[in-house]
Motif scaffolding. Structure first.
Motif, short mmCIF file in Angstrom:
data_model
loop_
_atom_site.label_atom_id
_atom_site.label_comp_id
_atom_site.label_asym_id
_atom_site.label_seq_id
_atom_site.Cartn_x
_atom_site.Cartn_y
_atom_site.Cartn_z
N ALA A 77 0.82 -1.22 0.00
CA ALA A 77 0.00 0.00 0.00
C ALA A 77 0.84 1.25 0.00
O ALA A 77 0.43 2.29 -0.53
N GLY A 78 2.04 1.19 0.60
CA GLY A 78 2.93 2.34 0.60
C GLY A 78 3.69 2.50 -0.69
O GLY A 78 3.88 3.61 -1.20
N ARG A 79 4.10 1.37 -1.28
CA ARG A 79 4.92 1.43 -2.50
C ARG A 79 4.13 1.88 -3.73
O ARG A 79 4.71 2.41 -4.68
N ILE A 80 2.81 1.66 -3.72
CA ILE A 80 2.03 2.06 -4.90
C ILE A 80 1.63 3.53 -4.86
O ILE A 80 1.04 4.04 -5.81
N GLY A 81 1.99 4.22 -3.79
CA GLY A 81 1.66 5.63 -3.68
C GLY A 81 2.40 6.51 -4.67
O GLY A 81 1.79 7.35 -5.36
N PRO A 82 3.73 6.40 -4.78
CA PRO A 82 4.49 7.25 -5.70
C PRO A 82 4.11 6.99 -7.15
O PRO A 82 3.90 5.84 -7.54
N LEU A 83 4.04 8.03 -7.93
CA LEU A 83 3.74 7.90 -9.36
C LEU A 83 5.01 7.79 -10.19
O LEU A 83 4.95 7.64 -11.40
N ASN A 84 6.18 7.88 -9.53
CA ASN A 84 7.46 7.75 -10.20
C ASN A 84 8.21 6.57 -9.62
O ASN A 84 8.06 6.23 -8.44
N ALA A 85 9.06 5.97 -10.43
CA ALA A 85 9.87 4.84 -9.98
C ALA A 85 11.25 5.32 -9.56
O ALA A 85 11.61 6.48 -9.74
N GLY A 86 12.03 4.40 -8.99
CA GLY A 86 13.42 4.68 -8.68
C GLY A 86 13.61 5.68 -7.55
O GLY A 86 12.74 5.85 -6.69
N PRO A 87 14.76 6.39 -7.55
CA PRO A 87 15.08 7.29 -6.44
C PRO A 87 14.08 8.43 -6.28
O PRO A 87 13.83 8.89 -5.16
N HIS A 88 13.48 8.90 -7.38
CA HIS A 88 12.52 10.00 -7.24
C HIS A 88 11.25 9.51 -6.54
O HIS A 88 10.66 10.25 -5.74
N GLY A 89 10.84 8.27 -6.83
CA GLY A 89 9.70 7.72 -6.12
C GLY A 89 9.97 7.59 -4.63
O GLY A 89 9.10 7.87 -3.80
N PHE A 90 11.20 7.18 -4.27
CA PHE A 90 11.57 7.11 -2.86
C PHE A 90 11.55 8.50 -2.24
O PHE A 90 11.10 8.69 -1.09
N SER A 91 12.04 9.50 -2.99
CA SER A 91 12.03 10.88 -2.48
C SER A 91 10.61 11.35 -2.20
O SER A 91 10.37 12.09 -1.23
N GLU A 92 9.66 10.92 -3.03
CA GLU A 92 8.27 11.33 -2.81
C GLU A 92 7.73 10.78 -1.49
O GLU A 92 7.03 11.48 -0.76
N ILE A 93 8.09 9.53 -1.18
CA ILE A 93 7.64 8.95 0.10
C ILE A 93 8.34 9.64 1.27
O ILE A 93 7.71 9.99 2.27
N LEU A 94 9.66 9.82 1.16
CA LEU A 94 10.42 10.47 2.23
C LEU A 94 9.93 11.90 2.45
O LEU A 94 9.79 12.36 3.59
N TYR A 95 9.65 12.61 1.36
CA TYR A 95 9.15 13.98 1.46
C TYR A 95 7.79 14.01 2.15
O TYR A 95 7.52 14.89 2.99
N ASP A 96 6.93 13.05 1.81
CA ASP A 96 5.61 12.97 2.42
C ASP A 96 5.70 12.97 3.94
O ASP A 96 5.11 13.82 4.63
#
Length: 568
Positions: A446-465
């Motif tokens: 449920a957490g991993r499908i949140g970002p709309l981008n893959a790779g490091p930018h997708g991780f940044s989106e979760i960390l930023y959240d």
């Protein structure tokens, strides 16, 4: 050159606000100003408050929590029932349970994180009776807590730190309401909307096309969202919407409204503890950190976007020079002005935007993300920035005391084990919460499908959240789908921890300091109003942020930037 003169004008305005608004707020919370007593006294009578009664830190903290709890229940009810309540010309239904809970927690905690589109989700009553009201009172709570901590330093042999209800009323009545009233008039004069009429329906008789343009009481909410470092927009586009932020003047005013109270509170601090130099020292540290992060963001955003270049799109520079990364930015504001707005918003607990932060360059996004990860202390939110920096100051004098082999002192108060533990608790709540929630979210589907981008930018989106919600900021790399039940619920953990798990230790610290008797300064005392203390305080803030978050940042914006083949 325009950017230089903008910065210069802002510094001049903030300098005046520091001196005069700061002095005014000291008078307000010391009870020396009563020009609105004809309103203030009836308010106390209705609420059955004795403004002269004093509270221990435990009763003060109880007042904060009880008030916030009532606001949560009342606000949640309005959201859920808005479909049958008045001032709903759009005939919008009640807000879904998870979204309603996330939203009211967000606004009560002064975060204003929004996982919905305001113009298609909330009625006018919800916007005015819930969001705008919380923009005032949640900001006032932050100011009240900061003032209580100041009293802890200023008082001697006292078991009380003031009265929460009195501080709450005076912060709203004497500080927030007058400034917001004047600013709202200016915003309306510049073209910001302010109406209770429903949406405008536009029809094109030639081709049969039609359009619905959302409207509402926008200006009154816009100014307090900035002044109270709240950040929640009436429209989904927030400060990029021309009905919220119509001109260059309102854009600069928004930045100034965000900064004036956090900056002025440092003078209030110095005035109330009897040494303006102490307040100036804190302000200088905030200014150095703010300037450094503004430099990183503005330089990064004044370059071509590497993602756009990689797509084979030519980025032509204008006749006046480089136009920078304009992806996701308003042409009327430009790259450097947008970077100034974004840094101001993330270096405080505001979170409002006038562009798409998800479209910033990797290092531009790094500046916004790490600005929050320092603890939102440069200058931070209204009240929260000051008390956050004072927590770091206590840790700094403790480290300084270890260096010279003597009991640390700050403002004439001995800093002992209890104070250091409380300060450390307040400082560490945020990074622990951010990293734990991020780790959970990258580990579950449920957490991993949140970002709309893959790779490091997708991780940044979760960390930023989680960095944003736990710092009570509210901005987002909007590429993350935060409207799911998972993020609506888990984000409230960060929202509540980032607010109340820091406020309670701060008030306990205020109570611990208030009962102490001051000690006389000696030749061996570690001075805290000199540049050496400022440099040490900057070092402590940077070390705590860098050591805690560097591994996570290495997986996100840093590796994303390095993948472009250069660091800047």
């Amino acid at each position: 050159m325009t950017f230089f003169w903008t910065i210069l004008a802002m510094v001049a305005v903030l300098g005046v606000a520091w001196r005069y608004l700061g002095s005014y707020m000291a008078a307000v919370f010391e009870g020396r100003t009563n020009w609105l007593s004809f309103i203030e006294k009836p308010v106390y009578k209705v609420l059955r408050i004795d403004p002269d009664s004093e509270q221990t830190w435990q009763r003060y903290a109880t007042g904060v929590i009880v008030f916030s709890g009532v606001a949560l229940a009342f606000g949640y009810a309005i959201f859920r029932l808005q479909g049958v309540l008045p001032f709903n010309p759009q005939h919008l239904p009640g807000v879904a349970p998870a979204t309603a809970w996330n939203t009211i927690v967000s606004f009560v905690t002064n975060t204003n994180w929004q996982s919905y589109s305001g113009e298609t989700t909330l009625s006018y009553l919800s916007q005015m009776g819930d969001l705008a009201v919380q923009n005032f009172v949640s900001a006032a709570v932050g100011i009240a807590v900061a003032v209580a901590l100041i009293r802890g330093f200023a008082r001697r042999d006292s078991k009380t730190i003031g009265n929460f209800w009195t501080d709450l009323v005076r912060a709203n009545l004497y500080v927030l309401l007058p400034i917001a009233f004047v600013a709202a008039i200016i915003f309306v004069s510049q073209g910001a909307l302010q109406t209770l009429a429903g949406p405008a329906h536009i029809s094109d008789a030639l081709n049969g096309a039609s359009q619905i343009i959302p409207r509402g009481p926008v200006a009154s909410q816009e100014v307090i969202k900035q002044l109270g470092t709240n950040g929640g927009g009436f429209f989904n586009a927030n400060g990029a919407d021309p009905f919220e932020n119509p001109t260059g003047l309102t854009n600069i005013m928004s930045i100034l409204l965000i900064l004036i109270i956090p900056v002025a509170l440092t003078y209030t601090f110095g005035k109330m503890v009897g040494s303006v130099r102490q307040g100036a020292a804190i302000l200088a540290v905030m200014a150095v950190l703010f300037g450094g992060w503004l430099g990183i963001a503005s330089v990064s955003e004044h370059q071509a976007n590497p993602a756009v270049a990689a797509a084979g799109v030519s980025q032509i520079h204008g006749p006046a020079g480089d136009v920078g990364n304009m992806e996701g930015k308003e042409v009327r504001f430009g790259d450097t002005s947008s970077a100034l707005y974004a840094v101001t918003s993330t270096q405080t607990s505001t979170g409002s935007v006038d562009g798409a932060e998800d479209s910033y360059t990797p290092m531009g996004g790094f500046a916004l993300l790490t600005g929050m990860q320092l603890g939102e202390v440069s200058p931070g939110g209204v009240g929260s920035g000051l008390y956050g920096m004072l927590l770091f100051a206590i840790i700094t004098v403790f480290i300084g005391g270890l260096m010279v082999g003597r009991t640390p002192e700050y403002l004439g108060k001995k800093i002992q084990a209890r104070e250091v533990k409380l300060a450390s608790m307040g400082v560490l709540v945020m990074p622990i919460t951010v990293l734990v929630l991020t780790a959970i979210s990258v580990s579950v589907h449920a957490g991993r499908i949140g970002p709309l981008n893959a790779g490091p930018h997708g991780f940044s989106e979760i960390l930023y959240d989680f960095t944003s919600v736990t710092n009570n900021n509210g901005s987002a790399f909007a590429g993350i789908g935060a409207s799911s039940n998972y993020y609506n619920i888990i984000n409230t953990v960060g929202l509540l921890m980032g607010r109340f798990a820091i406020i309670v230790p701060v008030l306990a610290l205020a109570g611990s300091l208030a009962v102490k008797k001051p000690v006389a300064a000696t030749a061996g005392s570690f001075r805290t109003d000199v540049p050496m203390f400022g440099f040490l305080l900057i070092g402590v803030v940077l070390i705590v942020g860098a050591l805690t978050f560097f591994p996570a940042l290495s997986l996100g914006p840093i590796v994303e930037q390095l993948s472009n083949g250069r660091f800047f």
